[in-house]
Scaffold this motif. Structure first.
Motif, PDB file in Angstrom:
ATOM      1  N   ALA A  15       8.579   4.325  -8.052  1.00  0.00           N
ATOM      2  CA  ALA A  15       9.461   4.976  -7.268  1.00  0.00           C
ATOM      3  C   ALA A  15       9.003   5.549  -6.052  1.00  0.00           C
ATOM      4  O   ALA A  15       9.587   5.352  -4.974  1.00  0.00           O
ATOM      5  CB  ALA A  15      10.208   6.004  -8.228  1.00  0.00           C
ATOM      6  N   SER A  53      17.508  14.537  -7.175  1.00  0.00           N
ATOM      7  CA  SER A  53      18.653  13.744  -7.257  1.00  0.00           C
ATOM      8  C   SER A  53      18.406  12.480  -6.385  1.00  0.00           C
ATOM      9  O   SER A  53      18.604  11.476  -6.899  1.00  0.00           O
ATOM     10  CB  SER A  53      19.683  14.413  -6.615  1.00  0.00           C
ATOM     11  OG  SER A  53      19.526  14.889  -5.395  1.00  0.00           O
ATOM     12  N   GLN A  56      15.809  10.064  -8.145  1.00  0.00           N
ATOM     13  CA  GLN A  56      16.407   9.685  -9.275  1.00  0.00           C
ATOM     14  C   GLN A  56      16.902   8.053  -8.764  1.00  0.00           C
ATOM     15  O   GLN A  56      16.755   7.192  -9.362  1.00  0.00           O
ATOM     16  CB  GLN A  56      17.422  10.484  -9.560  1.00  0.00           C
ATOM     17  CG  GLN A  56      18.144   9.872 -10.892  1.00  0.00           C
ATOM     18  CD  GLN A  56      17.115   9.654 -12.150  1.00  0.00           C
ATOM     19  OE1 GLN A  56      16.107  10.425 -12.168  1.00  0.00           O
ATOM     20  NE2 GLN A  56      17.208   8.760 -12.996  1.00  0.00           N
ATOM     21  N   VAL A  57      17.324   8.147  -7.596  1.00  0.00           N
ATOM     22  CA  VAL A  57      18.044   6.791  -7.073  1.00  0.00           C
ATOM     23  C   VAL A  57      16.851   5.678  -6.964  1.00  0.00           C
ATOM     24  O   VAL A  57      16.937   4.614  -7.361  1.00  0.00           O
ATOM     25  CB  VAL A  57      18.455   7.121  -5.408  1.00  0.00           C
ATOM     26  CG1 VAL A  57      18.773   5.682  -4.974  1.00  0.00           C
ATOM     27  CG2 VAL A  57      19.748   8.212  -5.366  1.00  0.00           C
ATOM     28  N   TYR A  58      15.573   6.184  -6.383  1.00  0.00           N
ATOM     29  CA  TYR A  58      14.438   5.233  -6.656  1.00  0.00           C
ATOM     30  C   TYR A  58      14.039   4.859  -8.023  1.00  0.00           C
ATOM     31  O   TYR A  58      13.625   3.740  -8.265  1.00  0.00           O
ATOM     32  CB  TYR A  58      13.191   5.864  -5.697  1.00  0.00           C
ATOM     33  CG  TYR A  58      13.525   5.869  -4.235  1.00  0.00           C
ATOM     34  CD1 TYR A  58      13.405   4.890  -3.312  1.00  0.00           C
ATOM     35  CD2 TYR A  58      14.091   7.113  -3.730  1.00  0.00           C
ATOM     36  CE1 TYR A  58      13.643   4.964  -2.152  1.00  0.00           C
ATOM     37  CE2 TYR A  58      14.063   7.340  -2.572  1.00  0.00           C
ATOM     38  CZ  TYR A  58      14.046   6.035  -1.570  1.00  0.00           C
ATOM     39  OH  TYR A  58      14.312   6.157  -0.130  1.00  0.00           O
ATOM     40  N   GLU A  59      13.998   5.804  -8.765  1.00  0.00           N
ATOM     41  CA  GLU A  59      13.552   5.560 -10.261  1.00  0.00           C
ATOM     42  C   GLU A  59      14.695   4.593 -10.969  1.00  0.00           C
ATOM     43  O   GLU A  59      14.370   3.674 -11.617  1.00  0.00           O
ATOM     44  CB  GLU A  59      13.706   6.994 -10.956  1.00  0.00           C
ATOM     45  CG  GLU A  59      13.225   6.832 -12.507  1.00  0.00           C
ATOM     46  CD  GLU A  59      11.751   6.263 -12.449  1.00  0.00           C
ATOM     47  OE1 GLU A  59      11.492   5.348 -13.596  1.00  0.00           O
ATOM     48  OE2 GLU A  59      10.935   6.635 -11.571  1.00  0.00           O
ATOM     49  N   GLU A  60      15.915   4.736 -10.594  1.00  0.00           N
ATOM     50  CA  GLU A  60      16.937   3.863 -11.368  1.00  0.00           C
ATOM     51  C   GLU A  60      16.580   2.351 -10.612  1.00  0.00           C
ATOM     52  O   GLU A  60      16.914   1.340 -11.362  1.00  0.00           O
ATOM     53  CB  GLU A  60      18.262   4.464 -11.100  1.00  0.00           C
ATOM     54  CG  GLU A  60      18.730   5.727 -11.512  1.00  0.00           C
ATOM     55  CD  GLU A  60      18.760   5.619 -13.153  1.00  0.00           C
ATOM     56  OE1 GLU A  60      18.997   4.479 -13.732  1.00  0.00           O
ATOM     57  OE2 GLU A  60      18.412   6.549 -13.746  1.00  0.00           O
ATOM     58  N   ALA A  61      16.550   2.367  -9.489  1.00  0.00           N
ATOM     59  CA  ALA A  61      16.079   0.866  -9.043  1.00  0.00           C
ATOM     60  C   ALA A  61      14.954   0.288  -9.555  1.00  0.00           C
ATOM     61  O   ALA A  61      14.854  -1.096 -10.155  1.00  0.00           O
ATOM     62  CB  ALA A  61      15.773   1.049  -7.417  1.00  0.00           C
ATOM     63  N   ARG A  62      13.854   1.379  -9.909  1.00  0.00           N
ATOM     64  CA  ARG A  62      12.674   0.594 -10.494  1.00  0.00           C
ATOM     65  C   ARG A  62      12.959   0.014 -11.935  1.00  0.00           C
ATOM     66  O   ARG A  62      12.415  -0.631 -12.424  1.00  0.00           O
ATOM     67  CB  ARG A  62      11.654   1.889 -10.589  1.00  0.00           C
ATOM     68  CG  ARG A  62      10.306   1.435 -11.096  1.00  0.00           C
ATOM     69  CD  ARG A  62       9.579   2.477 -11.819  1.00  0.00           C
ATOM     70  NE  ARG A  62      10.201   2.943 -12.844  1.00  0.00           N
ATOM     71  CZ  ARG A  62       9.801   2.718 -13.982  1.00  0.00           C
ATOM     72  NH1 ARG A  62       9.292   1.294 -14.290  1.00  0.00           N
ATOM     73  NH2 ARG A  62      10.486   3.338 -15.158  1.00  0.00           N
ATOM     74  N   LYS A  63      13.672   0.866 -12.824  1.00  0.00           N
ATOM     75  CA  LYS A  63      14.135   0.712 -14.066  1.00  0.00           C
ATOM     76  C   LYS A  63      15.001  -0.698 -13.868  1.00  0.00           C
ATOM     77  O   LYS A  63      14.812  -1.626 -14.890  1.00  0.00           O
ATOM     78  CB  LYS A  63      15.291   1.686 -14.569  1.00  0.00           C
ATOM     79  CG  LYS A  63      14.477   2.889 -15.164  1.00  0.00           C
ATOM     80  CD  LYS A  63      15.183   3.960 -15.750  1.00  0.00           C
ATOM     81  CE  LYS A  63      14.350   5.149 -16.023  1.00  0.00           C
ATOM     82  NZ  LYS A  63      15.416   6.101 -16.575  1.00  0.00           N
ATOM     83  N   THR A  64      16.012  -1.107 -13.088  1.00  0.00           N
ATOM     84  CA  THR A  64      16.885  -2.145 -12.793  1.00  0.00           C
ATOM     85  C   THR A  64      15.731  -3.388 -12.564  1.00  0.00           C
ATOM     86  O   THR A  64      15.833  -4.497 -13.372  1.00  0.00           O
ATOM     87  CB  THR A  64      17.637  -2.210 -11.902  1.00  0.00           C
ATOM     88  OG1 THR A  64      18.466  -0.927 -12.172  1.00  0.00           O
ATOM     89  CG2 THR A  64      18.254  -3.181 -11.637  1.00  0.00           C
ATOM     90  N   GLN A  67      13.651  -4.377 -15.760  1.00  0.00           N
ATOM     91  CA  GLN A  67      14.483  -5.187 -16.767  1.00  0.00           C
ATOM     92  C   GLN A  67      14.293  -6.510 -16.218  1.00  0.00           C
ATOM     93  O   GLN A  67      14.138  -7.599 -17.289  1.00  0.00           O
ATOM     94  CB  GLN A  67      15.713  -4.851 -17.213  1.00  0.00           C
ATOM     95  CG  GLN A  67      15.763  -3.247 -17.778  1.00  0.00           C
ATOM     96  CD  GLN A  67      17.306  -2.738 -17.715  1.00  0.00           C
ATOM     97  OE1 GLN A  67      18.181  -3.362 -17.098  1.00  0.00           O
ATOM     98  NE2 GLN A  67      17.256  -1.714 -18.499  1.00  0.00           N
TER      99      GLN A  67
END
Length: 226
Positions: A15, A53, A56-64, A67
């Motif tokens: 992130a 908050s 979290q946007v960067y963390e969600e992009a990392r999770k995607t 996968q």
């Protein structure tokens, strides 16, 4: 064959590194006078102050991306034969070993470890390299090596004496440097003085055991003959 570690899927950015990549240009435009190191520090400070908050946007992009990475990695590994997989593991082992070696050398340089003594030939090369004609460094070294081989003992003597002097310099500097390393708690960088005697003692012990076994075998053979 035909498979390289370069084809292995790349791990997704964290992130923070996504934030760094997205904002590097903007921060650089606002701060054109500062160095890259200072710029990175400035971006790191901005990341720390970023609201959860927005992080979290960067963390969600990392999770995607993670996968996707796992799927691509599984597909990559599935195409490898056992021999290819073994070859890539060996390639990775060598690359990591080279990286560790580089880091270790860099650390010793930072800690000021004395340079090893030069040989007579090394000193001869350093004094004559620039004047030597050659189309490449390799060609120059070959010329100098051939010239060194043709020098008489008396002509080599000044260089050999300088080499001996350099050994004394190295021994003295290493003694001071190792004492400093002990003070810093870096005994792991100090040469072991007991290593050689221990090896010699072990060798003598092994020889003594072998000799004892031979004597027992001869005695046993003699008794059986009687």
């Amino acid at each position: 064959r035909g498979i390289s570690s370069d084809q292995r899927p790349k791990r997704p950015l964290t992130a923070y590194f996504r934030f760094l990549k997205d904002n590097h240009s903007a921060f650089k435009q606002k701060n054109p006078e500062i160095s890259n190191m200072e710029l990175v520090k400035k971006i790191a400070g901005a990341w720390k102050e970023l609201p959860a908050s927005q992080k979290q946007v960067y963390e969600e992009a990392r999770k995607t991306d993670w996968q996707k990475y796992q799927q691509q990695l599984a597909a990559y590994k599935a195409q490898l034969t056992p021999a290819q997989a073994a070859a890539l593991r060996e390639e990775r082992r060598k690359r990591l070993a080279k990286r560790r070696s580089f880091r270790a050398k860099r650390e010793l340089t930072v800690l000021g470890k004395p340079k090893r003594p030069r040989s007579g030939f090394n000193i001869y090369v350093s004094e004559n390299f620039q004047e030597t004609e050659g189309i490449s460094p390799t060609a120059k070294l070959k010329q100098l090596f051939d010239a060194w081989q043709k020098l008489s003992s008396s002509q080599k003597q000044p260089y050999l004496q300088l080499a001996e002097d350099d050994k004394v310099r190295y021994a003295n500097e290493m003694k001071s440097w190792e004492a400093k390393m002990v003070e810093l708690g870096r005994e792991d960088l100090v040469r072991s003085k007991e290593q050689k005697p221990k090896k010699e003692a072990a060798k003598k012990a092994g020889t003594a055991k072998a000799s004892s076994r031979e004597k027992k075998a001869k005695l046993k053979s003699k008794k059986s003959e009687e």
